[in-house]
Design a protein around this motif. Structure first.
Motif, short mmCIF file in Angstrom:
data_model
loop_
_atom_site.label_atom_id
_atom_site.label_comp_id
_atom_site.label_asym_id
_atom_site.label_seq_id
_atom_site.Cartn_x
_atom_site.Cartn_y
_atom_site.Cartn_z
N LYS A 28 1.07 -1.41 0.08
CA LYS A 28 -0.41 -0.12 -0.04
C LYS A 28 1.06 1.51 -0.40
CE LYS A 28 -4.09 -1.87 -0.05
NZ LYS A 28 -4.96 -1.99 -1.02
N ARG A 29 2.22 1.46 -0.78
CA ARG A 29 3.27 1.93 -0.04
C ARG A 29 2.76 3.23 0.70
NH1 ARG A 29 2.54 -0.81 -4.33
NH2 ARG A 29 2.93 0.04 -6.77
N ALA A 31 1.19 2.90 3.02
CA ALA A 31 0.14 4.71 3.94
C ALA A 31 -0.38 4.35 4.97
CB ALA A 31 -0.92 4.42 2.29
N ALA A 65 3.11 6.48 0.74
CA ALA A 65 2.31 7.72 0.21
C ALA A 65 0.83 8.43 0.88
CB ALA A 65 1.03 6.49 -0.82
N SER A 70 -8.39 4.63 1.89
CA SER A 70 -9.54 3.52 2.44
C SER A 70 -10.00 4.07 3.51
CB SER A 70 -8.61 1.88 1.60
OG SER A 70 -7.60 1.74 2.40
N ALA A 108 7.52 7.87 -3.16
CA ALA A 108 6.41 9.40 -3.00
C ALA A 108 7.09 9.14 -1.14
CB ALA A 108 5.48 8.89 -2.73
N VAL A 110 4.60 12.05 -0.02
CA VAL A 110 3.63 12.86 -0.54
C VAL A 110 2.25 12.54 1.11
CG1 VAL A 110 3.91 12.32 -2.37
CG2 VAL A 110 2.12 10.83 -1.38
N GLU A 115 4.21 14.96 5.87
CA GLU A 115 4.35 15.78 7.36
C GLU A 115 5.24 14.67 8.62
OE1 GLU A 115 -0.30 17.05 8.19
OE2 GLU A 115 -0.61 15.26 7.42
N PHE A 130 10.35 11.90 -4.57
CA PHE A 130 8.86 13.46 -5.52
C PHE A 130 8.37 13.41 -3.78
CE2 PHE A 130 5.58 10.64 -6.11
CZ PHE A 130 5.83 9.67 -6.28
N PRO A 134 -1.02 16.65 -1.68
CA PRO A 134 -2.19 15.94 -2.49
C PRO A 134 -3.11 15.95 -2.19
CG PRO A 134 -1.03 13.81 -2.84
CD PRO A 134 -0.21 15.39 -1.42
N ARG A 138 -7.33 16.73 -3.28
CA ARG A 138 -8.38 15.39 -2.51
C ARG A 138 -9.56 15.62 -2.22
NH1 ARG A 138 -5.90 11.95 -5.50
NH2 ARG A 138 -3.56 11.23 -4.74
N ILE A 140 -9.40 17.46 0.66
CA ILE A 140 -8.61 18.32 2.24
C ILE A 140 -7.87 19.22 2.81
CG2 ILE A 140 -9.78 15.74 2.58
CD1 ILE A 140 -6.93 14.64 2.68
N GLY A 143 -3.63 17.45 8.43
CA GLY A 143 -3.91 16.88 9.25
C GLY A 143 -3.10 16.16 10.49
#
Ligand code: 1HE
Length: 261
Positions: A28-29, A31, A65, A70, A108, A110, A115, A130, A134, A138, A140, A143
């Motif tokens: 899931k990179r 995430a 990511a 999800s 990524a 991102v 954060e 990179f 985003p 997206r 939002i 946070g």
């Protein structure tokens, strides 16, 4: 060696003084879902006392990511507030924990990944890195502390641009604007971060403490208050036996000189 799914912790060094912390959601990179935020918080809360510095890495081709989209279910305002505060609590442990943390960036970095990286004390990026926020596209907002920490690295104007336009910075430009302090060839971020961590782990613990806990607070104080806090911290640091023995070692010709690079 300890496994805290979805994070892997490994201790390195003769005294187990360097913690290698790796996000392990490669599919899931990396995430960040709620389980990962909570695991980060627990891991930094419970770092073994032998640890003097840490490397934060991400498994696979991407550092992170960001928020696991999800899990972004419909939250009301109160739930959204608590979710963001959960991130704050975890990343606060990274920034204001017990040891300096060096991020090994690649691919990524991102959204929430940036954060997380910005809560670390040193960022080493390889050529594949990179950076983007985003959240803007997206619908939002950040946070995970990004609005506080990222402008301190690159300025409010650059962060505003990243979020308004979806601008992506490559590794070279990221280093130029201050997102990373080191830029290395592809695949070398971890080794460089580890070498830095080994070196940082050799510092007097009170010096590392001052850099992690006093310096960012001084930076937010007025000149007069900052200078006063600096004097207090300097007095405490220099009074430690370790500071005295290191100073004597230099005066006796037994410690390294500062050399030009
Ligand atoms: C994900 C996520 C994710 C990948 N949440 N599942 N972050 C983003 O908006 C970034 C979204 N991700 C991407 O733009 C790309 O995935 C990457 C550039 C990071 C990587 O691309 P790639 O081609 O290597 O991988 P992929 O095919 O896009 O993703 C592989 C799998 O990871 C796929 O799942 P699969 O089940 O189809 O295999 C993706 O869905 C999944 N995946 N990224 C959930 N982010 C505190 S607030 C913070 C707010 C934010 O962070 S917002 C920004 C969120």
């Amino acid at each position: 060696m300890k496994n805290t799914h979805p994070i892997h912790l490994e201790l390195r060094g003769e005294q187990q003084e360097v913690a290698v912390i790796r996000l392990t959601r490669k599919a899931k990179r990396n995430a960040i879902n709620d389980a990962l935020v909570l695991a980060l918080r627990t891991l930094f809360d419970e770092l073994p006392t032998t640890v003097r510095a840490a490397v934060l890495d991400g498994e696979g081709e991407h550092f992170c990511a960001g928020l696991d989209l999800s899990e972004l279910k419909e939250r009301d305002a109160g739930q959204g507030l608590h979710h963001s505060r959960m991130w704050h609590a975890a990343l606060e442990r990274v920034q204001f924990g017990t040891v300096p943390v060096i991020a090994a960036l690649h691919g990524a970095v991102v959204g929430g990944g940036l954060e997380l990286a910005s809560a670390c004390h040193i960022r080493v990026a390889d050529d594949t890195t990179f950076y983007a926020l985003p959240e803007g596209t997206r619908g939002i907002f950040v946070g995970g502390g990004g609005s506080v920490r990222i402008p301190k690295l690159i300025g409010t104007a650059r962060m505003t641009d990243m979020m308004l336009t979806g601008r992506v910075y490559n590794a070279q430009d990221g280093e130029r604007i201050g997102l990373a302090q080191y830029l290395v060839p592809q695949g070398q971020a971890f080794e460089k971060a580890l070498a830095l961590a080994v070196r940082v782990a050799q510092n007097a613990p009170l010096t590392n403490y001052a850099l992690m806990h006093a310096l960012p607070r001084i930076a937010e104080q007025t000149t007069d208050q900052g200078l006063f806090t600096e004097s207090l911290m300097a007095a405490i640091a220099q009074s430690a036996p370790e500071a005295k023995s290191r100073m004597s070692a230099f005066l006796d010709g037994k410690a390294a000189k500062v050399k030009p690079t």
